[in-house]
Design a protein around this motif. Structure first.
Motif, PDB file in Angstrom:
ATOM      1  N   THR A   1       0.832  -1.215   0.000  1.00  9.58           N
ATOM      2  CA  THR A   1       0.000   0.000   0.000  1.00  9.58           C
ATOM      3  C   THR A   1       0.865   1.263   0.000  1.00  9.58           C
ATOM      4  O   THR A   1       0.336   2.367  -0.020  1.00  9.58           O
ATOM      5  CB  THR A   1      -0.913   0.022   1.248  1.00  9.58           C
TER       6      THR A   1
ATOM      7  N   ARG B   1       0.573   4.566  -2.523  1.00 12.75           N
ATOM      8  CA  ARG B   1      -0.436   4.306  -3.559  1.00 12.75           C
ATOM      9  C   ARG B   1      -1.798   4.871  -3.163  1.00 12.75           C
ATOM     10  O   ARG B   1      -2.137   4.916  -1.990  1.00 12.75           O
ATOM     11  CB  ARG B   1      -0.539   2.801  -3.798  1.00 12.75           C
ATOM     12  N   THR B   2      -2.559   5.246  -4.154  1.00 13.33           N
ATOM     13  CA  THR B   2      -3.881   5.808  -3.860  1.00 13.33           C
ATOM     14  C   THR B   2      -4.872   4.675  -3.573  1.00 13.33           C
ATOM     15  O   THR B   2      -4.674   3.535  -4.000  1.00 13.33           O
ATOM     16  CB  THR B   2      -4.435   6.617  -5.057  1.00 13.33           C
TER      17      THR B   2
ATOM     18  N   LYS C   1      -7.753   4.422  -4.865  1.00 11.64           N
ATOM     19  CA  LYS C   1      -8.363   4.030  -6.143  1.00 11.64           C
ATOM     20  C   LYS C   1      -7.514   2.949  -6.827  1.00 11.64           C
ATOM     21  O   LYS C   1      -8.025   1.939  -7.320  1.00 11.64           O
ATOM     22  CB  LYS C   1      -8.448   5.283  -7.029  1.00 11.64           C
ATOM     23  N   ASP C   2      -6.238   3.178  -6.834  1.00 15.48           N
ATOM     24  CA  ASP C   2      -5.287   2.250  -7.452  1.00 15.48           C
ATOM     25  C   ASP C   2      -5.319   0.885  -6.737  1.00 15.48           C
ATOM     26  O   ASP C   2      -5.335  -0.175  -7.369  1.00 15.48           O
ATOM     27  CB  ASP C   2      -3.901   2.914  -7.339  1.00 15.48           C
TER      28      ASP C   2
ATOM     29  N   ALA D   1      -8.516  -1.008  -7.491  1.00 18.86           N
ATOM     30  CA  ALA D   1      -8.448  -1.565  -8.847  1.00 18.86           C
ATOM     31  C   ALA D   1      -7.604  -2.843  -8.841  1.00 18.86           C
ATOM     32  O   ALA D   1      -7.980  -3.850  -9.455  1.00 18.86           O
ATOM     33  CB  ALA D   1      -7.866  -0.528  -9.808  1.00 18.86           C
ATOM     34  N   GLU D   2      -6.486  -2.813  -8.133  1.00 19.33           N
ATOM     35  CA  GLU D   2      -5.639  -4.011  -8.096  1.00 19.33           C
ATOM     36  C   GLU D   2      -6.351  -5.174  -7.400  1.00 19.33           C
ATOM     37  O   GLU D   2      -6.318  -6.317  -7.875  1.00 19.33           O
ATOM     38  CB  GLU D   2      -4.307  -3.732  -7.393  1.00 19.33           C
TER      39      GLU D   2
END
Ligand code: S3P
Length: 183
Positions: free
Chosen positions: A163, A166-167, A169-170, A173-174
């Protein structure tokens, strides 16, 4: 006598749960809540469920009953959760270290282990309200390093999601991509 309508054995139920585990302050609850919204799943946080059941904070329960009693409560809760599906489960950071819990949860879905550096963990938990009894130490950073080292082999059994930097949102998505790919 056999029940007329036996409950479906847990092993044959679809593995639709997502379990977010990892050290304190790695974002399990925050990301779990968002992920549940995306999937239209129910979000559960084991610490919150236990606090509701115990009628006290985890810090108070630790102080009064001790860690062993807390781990027993965690195990009982996990066994109850294994009968439910379409859940995003954010676990307390130590819950998955118990192999009984890890095995039971793995039968219900996919387990992801969130990671962060010790410095980030310290910063995040310093900005949060609730008290982590295991980090009430003169030198919390050293304590985090020590616990991370002790727990590394257990956490590494699961798919790692870093983590750091990182955002949300990102990360969502992952998680969604990894989940649909392997579920
Ligand atoms: C613990 C983590 C805490 C909570 C308890 C013990 C641990 O949950 O269950 O204080 O052993 O790592 P969070 O990971 O949500 O902080």
């Amino acid at each position: 006598m056999m029940p007329r309508y036996p409950m479906e054995p847990i092993r044959t139920m679809p593995k639709t749960n997502i379990i977010l585990t990892g050290f304190m302050g790695t974002g399990k609850s925050t990301l779990g809540r968002l992920l549940a919204q995306e999937l239209d799943y129910r979000f559960v946080d084991t610490d919150q469920l236990l606090e509701a059941e115990l009628g006290q904070t985890i810090a108070d329960f630790f102080a009064q009953a001790g860690e062993v009693a807390f781990r027993k409560k965690e195990e009982e809760l996990v066994l109850a959760l294994t009968h439910q599906r379409k859940l995003v489960i954010a676990t307390g950071g130590g819950l998955i270290l118990n192999p009984v819990n890890a095995k039971a949860l793995a039968q219900t879905g996919q387990i992801f282990c969130l990671t962060a550096t010790a410095e980030e963990i310290l910063e995040r938990i310093s900005n949060q309200q609730h008290i982590r009894p295991l980090l009430q130490d003169q030198n919390p950073l050293a304590k985090i390093h020590q616990l991370l080292e002790q727990r590394a082999a257990s956490y590494q059994q699961f798919t790692q999601i870093s983590t750091s930097g990182r955002t949300q949102k990102d990360l969502i998505a992952e998680l969604l991509q990894q989940f649909t790919r392997t579920a």
